[in-house]
Design a protein around this motif. Sequence first.
Motif: not given
Length: 322
Positions: A82-86, A97-102, A108-111
């Motif tokens: 829940k703490k990792a949204r686009k 550093f990382a950004e959630i892109v999808d 699962n997340r694309m980062v």
Amino acid sequence: PAEPRDSSRLMVLDEKTGAVKHDIFHNIAQYIEPGDCLILNDTKVLPARLYGTRVDTGSVVEFLLLNNKGDDIWEVITGPGKKARKGHRFTFHDMLFAEIVDVLPDGNRMVRFDYEGIFLETLERLGKMPLPPYIKEELQDQERYQTVYSKVEGSAAAPTAGLHFTPELLEKIRAKGVGIGYVTLHVGLGTFRPVKEDDIEQHDMHSEYCVIPPETATLINETKANDGRVICVGTTSCRTLESWAREDGHMEPSAGWTSIYIYPGYRFKVMDALVTNFHLPQSTLIMLVSALAGREHVLHAYEEAVKERYRFFSFGDAMFIS
């Protein structure tokens, strides 16, 4: 894990009769004949578990890297999700550093990662070994979750059947006149996903990247031509060979993604024998083993293993099916 590596127990299962014999792994050479070949998966486990914080809130997050999609984009499992949204950004010790892109349909997340220098070196510094959740203690020696012949980085989990081998044991096997060849299959966590469908054919098999180099293809073809056995160490080595073998068992150098799904009724094209650990119920791994030795023989062997208190799963004991 057993110390030394080859002091774990070994069950020898005759796939034709179902007969079971108990031994110690360092004696496995006596079950391998001159002229046979041993195929090992030389993948190396990435220290793929990262702990960091969300840039705007400081809340703690865990990333588990699964697949490198190129251009510094990885498929990851995040916790808590829940703490990792686009659009959310994260930092790992201000070095990565990382950004959630999808966000994918399965959660699962694309980062996309941002860093200075070389990504794998940064990961070596910050990452932890992605041990299975039933192993509670942190390893004193990170290398214990790697095979002694691991070489090509890219796995989310170890090819655990190979953890029993020591350099000395491999040398003993080679000195006996046994060929040793290497393939690479990067193990994904989908390997361990249970089969939940009543009709096993409906199970959606995960995909993993694998490579068969020219020298290994040549070794296998020569072994077959001389009536030797092709012995796979681990279900990953088996799946790699069976993915690319021709119907007559001939191998060519190959590379690509495989989602081969082996269950009872499958006819093996190239593998004659298998070294493996004891697997979870309802897993595709136990189905592969049952395809080789027959469901009844495997269930009998597992009953025997439980009775004799064999250790199961990643750091457990081994079985040689021949």
